[in-house]
Scaffold this motif. Structure first.
Motif, mmCIF file in Angstrom:
data_model
loop_
_atom_site.group_PDB
_atom_site.id
_atom_site.type_symbol
_atom_site.label_atom_id
_atom_site.label_comp_id
_atom_site.label_asym_id
_atom_site.label_seq_id
_atom_site.Cartn_x
_atom_site.Cartn_y
_atom_site.Cartn_z
ATOM 1 N N ASP A 179 -72.812 -1.781 41.724
ATOM 2 C CA ASP A 179 -71.624 -2.121 42.528
ATOM 3 C C ASP A 179 -71.696 -0.931 43.785
ATOM 4 O O ASP A 179 -71.986 0.418 43.362
ATOM 5 N N PHE A 180 -71.744 -1.213 44.936
ATOM 6 C CA PHE A 180 -71.740 -0.343 46.238
ATOM 7 C C PHE A 180 -70.392 -0.049 46.511
ATOM 8 O O PHE A 180 -69.473 -1.247 46.939
ATOM 9 N N ILE A 207 -72.852 2.709 39.891
ATOM 10 C CA ILE A 207 -71.912 2.773 40.837
ATOM 11 C C ILE A 207 -72.705 3.519 42.079
ATOM 12 O O ILE A 207 -73.064 4.769 41.744
ATOM 13 N N PHE A 208 -73.101 3.062 43.072
ATOM 14 C CA PHE A 208 -73.413 3.683 44.239
ATOM 15 C C PHE A 208 -72.262 4.109 45.068
ATOM 16 O O PHE A 208 -71.639 3.234 46.019
ATOM 17 N N LEU A 268 -75.846 10.435 37.958
ATOM 18 C CA LEU A 268 -76.918 10.325 37.462
ATOM 19 C C LEU A 268 -77.903 11.138 38.799
ATOM 20 O O LEU A 268 -78.955 11.762 38.450
ATOM 21 N N LEU A 269 -77.289 11.032 39.889
ATOM 22 C CA LEU A 269 -78.011 11.532 41.203
ATOM 23 C C LEU A 269 -76.969 11.928 42.164
ATOM 24 O O LEU A 269 -75.696 11.239 42.286
ATOM 25 N N LYS A 270 -77.028 12.971 42.774
ATOM 26 C CA LYS A 270 -76.221 13.314 44.083
ATOM 27 C C LYS A 270 -77.045 13.763 45.187
ATOM 28 O O LYS A 270 -78.022 14.523 44.969
ATOM 29 N N GLU A 271 -76.799 13.204 46.195
ATOM 30 C CA GLU A 271 -77.349 13.408 47.588
ATOM 31 C C GLU A 271 -76.627 14.001 48.613
ATOM 32 O O GLU A 271 -75.613 13.200 48.814
ATOM 33 N N ASP A 272 -76.578 15.298 49.108
ATOM 34 C CA ASP A 272 -75.888 15.805 50.084
ATOM 35 C C ASP A 272 -76.671 15.804 51.458
ATOM 36 O O ASP A 272 -76.423 16.867 52.236
ATOM 37 N N LEU A 284 -74.822 8.543 42.487
ATOM 38 C CA LEU A 284 -75.185 7.454 41.728
ATOM 39 C C LEU A 284 -74.634 7.638 40.675
ATOM 40 O O LEU A 284 -74.896 8.592 39.737
ATOM 41 N N LEU A 285 -73.602 6.663 40.096
ATOM 42 C CA LEU A 285 -72.989 6.965 38.780
ATOM 43 C C LEU A 285 -73.247 5.940 37.677
ATOM 44 O O LEU A 285 -73.497 4.688 38.037
ATOM 45 N N ASP A 286 -73.588 6.363 36.424
ATOM 46 C CA ASP A 286 -73.694 5.616 35.439
ATOM 47 C C ASP A 286 -72.369 4.616 34.972
ATOM 48 O O ASP A 286 -71.406 4.964 35.616
#
Length: 183
Positions: free
Chosen positions: A105-106, A74-75, A160-164, A152-154
């Motif tokens: 999935d966006f 999931i984005f 998996l990733l977090k961007e602020d 970005l979730l598995d």
């Protein structure tokens, strides 16, 4: 002077090690940069209660975020039409969506925005990425402090990733990162 020339490398190494011990956040940043798998293994997994967000679809059917758990990556992006960095990253999100929409999935959630402004923004820019407006409270675990914020979730809801911040989501490194989890 001769001493400095002979020992400059040693001085640099000692200074670097001192920085790592004096500033643990630098050590963590380097660890995440060079050893991202370790960061993923220690990642937070969102609970069903964190993902229980009723979403009104702007250009997609209404859904609940928790209904997407368990199927694909999931984005999840929180943004606003009023946010310049959000608007800046949108073209790269659209390109990522165009190339990965079958594998991911966006879910882009417009925050502090009016539906009419979101519709106009999407239409004016010819964007087709699924956009929603939250219809229920958002858990503090995922509620952004800054915009844009992207997760970005598995399949299990693990972050998996977090961007602020704004990011080029169509970069080679992002595609490679996603490909490691979608194979």
């Amino acid at each position: 002077m001769n001493f400095l020339r002979k020992n400059i490398l040693n001085i640099i190494v000692i200074a670097f090690i001192a920085v790592l011990f004096l500033f643990p956040e630098v050590k963590l940043k380097l660890k995440d940069l060079f050893f991202p798998v370790a960061a993923i293994e220690n990642a937070v997994t969102l609970q069903d209660s964190d993902m229980d967000i009723e979403l009104k679809g702007i250009n997609a059917p209404n859904t609940n975020l928790k209904n997407l758990k368990g199927d694909k990556l999931i984005f999840l992006n929180f943004w606003g039409t009023w946010c310049p960095p959000c608007r800046e990253e949108w073209p790269t999100i659209q390109k990522l969506y165009d190339s990965k929409k079958g594998k991911i999935d966006f879910v882009l959630i417009a925050m502090q925005d009016e539906e009419e402004k979101v519709v106009k923004f999407m239409k004016d820019n010819n964007y087709s990425v699924p956009v929603y407006i939250a219809q229920s409270p958002i858990s503090n675990t995922v509620l952004p402090k800054v915009f844009p914020t992207t997760f970005l979730l598995d399949k299990n809801g693990r972050i998996l990733l977090k961007e602020d911040a704004s990011k080029d989501w169509n970069s080679k490194s992002v595609h490679q990162f996603i490909d490691t989890f979608t194979k």
